[in-house]
Write a protein that holds these residues in place. Structure first.
Motif, mmCIF file in Angstrom:
data_model
loop_
_atom_site.group_PDB
_atom_site.id
_atom_site.type_symbol
_atom_site.label_atom_id
_atom_site.label_comp_id
_atom_site.label_asym_id
_atom_site.label_seq_id
_atom_site.Cartn_x
_atom_site.Cartn_y
_atom_site.Cartn_z
ATOM 1 N N LYS A 35 0.833 -1.042 0.045
ATOM 2 C CA LYS A 35 -0.006 -0.107 0.211
ATOM 3 C C LYS A 35 0.893 1.125 0.034
ATOM 4 N N LYS A 36 1.956 1.259 0.687
ATOM 5 C CA LYS A 36 2.948 2.415 1.023
ATOM 6 C C LYS A 36 3.607 2.746 -0.366
ATOM 7 N N THR A 37 4.157 1.385 -0.972
ATOM 8 C CA THR A 37 4.918 1.714 -2.233
ATOM 9 C C THR A 37 3.997 1.764 -3.589
ATOM 10 N N ASN A 38 3.360 0.886 -3.453
ATOM 11 C CA ASN A 38 2.458 0.817 -4.799
ATOM 12 C C ASN A 38 2.977 0.868 -6.010
ATOM 13 N N GLY A 39 3.888 0.074 -6.502
ATOM 14 C CA GLY A 39 4.486 0.355 -7.689
ATOM 15 C C GLY A 39 5.688 -0.751 -7.953
ATOM 16 N N ILE A 40 6.255 -0.505 -9.215
ATOM 17 C CA ILE A 40 7.254 -1.612 -9.557
ATOM 18 C C ILE A 40 8.467 -0.896 -9.946
ATOM 19 N N PHE A 41 9.664 -1.461 -9.534
ATOM 20 C CA PHE A 41 10.959 -0.788 -10.020
ATOM 21 C C PHE A 41 11.453 -1.973 -10.566
ATOM 22 N N GLU A 42 12.182 -1.515 -12.066
ATOM 23 C CA GLU A 42 12.949 -2.380 -12.701
ATOM 24 C C GLU A 42 14.319 -1.871 -12.374
ATOM 25 N N LEU A 43 15.348 -2.445 -11.887
ATOM 26 C CA LEU A 43 16.629 -2.114 -11.946
ATOM 27 C C LEU A 43 17.625 -2.667 -12.844
ATOM 28 N N ARG A 44 18.378 -1.919 -13.531
ATOM 29 C CA ARG A 44 19.333 -2.203 -14.613
ATOM 30 C C ARG A 44 20.633 -1.899 -13.981
#
Length: 129
Positions: A35-44
């Motif tokens: 709930k706090k973050t609510n997202g997707i990180f793609e790390l390259r």
């Protein structure tokens, strides 16, 4: 979850430790983090040899970390070196400073990228990085 760790990438050990922390969350903790973050990180992440590794931190659906490109469109793709990620995770480098000095680049929602700092800090104590 040893598939997260990749030879030649110091960052992969940090990501594997974070994955363990996420796996250890009870349902309530996981829901709160999603709930706090609510997202997707793609790390390259590029290592010293110039090879690129891709990992995804999904804090929108599953609350997990996996190796490879995001299965859904990420909110932000973060491009950085192995050393830079390690410094961010250890709290030795501020994400905004890394961005301003060109050590970190983003594609997508740059403001969402600032949430990564919070995710790393919140899990750092549990992961004992």
């Amino acid at each position: 979850m040893s598939d997260i760790q990749v030879e030649g990438f110091k960052s992969s050990a940090i990501l594997a430790a974070l994955a363990k922390v996420f796996e250890g969350y009870n349902d309530e903790e996981k829901k709160a983090q999603l709930k706090k973050t609510n997202g997707i990180f793609e790390l390259r992440i590029k290592n010293a040899e110039g090879k690129e590794g891709i990992w995804t931190i999904d804090l929108k659906n599953s609350g997990s970390i996996y190796k490879g490109e995001a299965k859904q469109k990420p909110n932000v793709t973060i491009l950085l070196s192995d050393d830079t990620f390690q410094q961010l995770a250890e709290g030795k480098l501020d994400g905004q400073k890394a961005y301003m000095t060109g050590k970190l680049k983003t594609k997508g929602n740059m403001m969402f990228a600032t949430k990564l700092d919070g995710v790393l800090k919140a899990t750092k104590t549990k992961a004992k990085l």
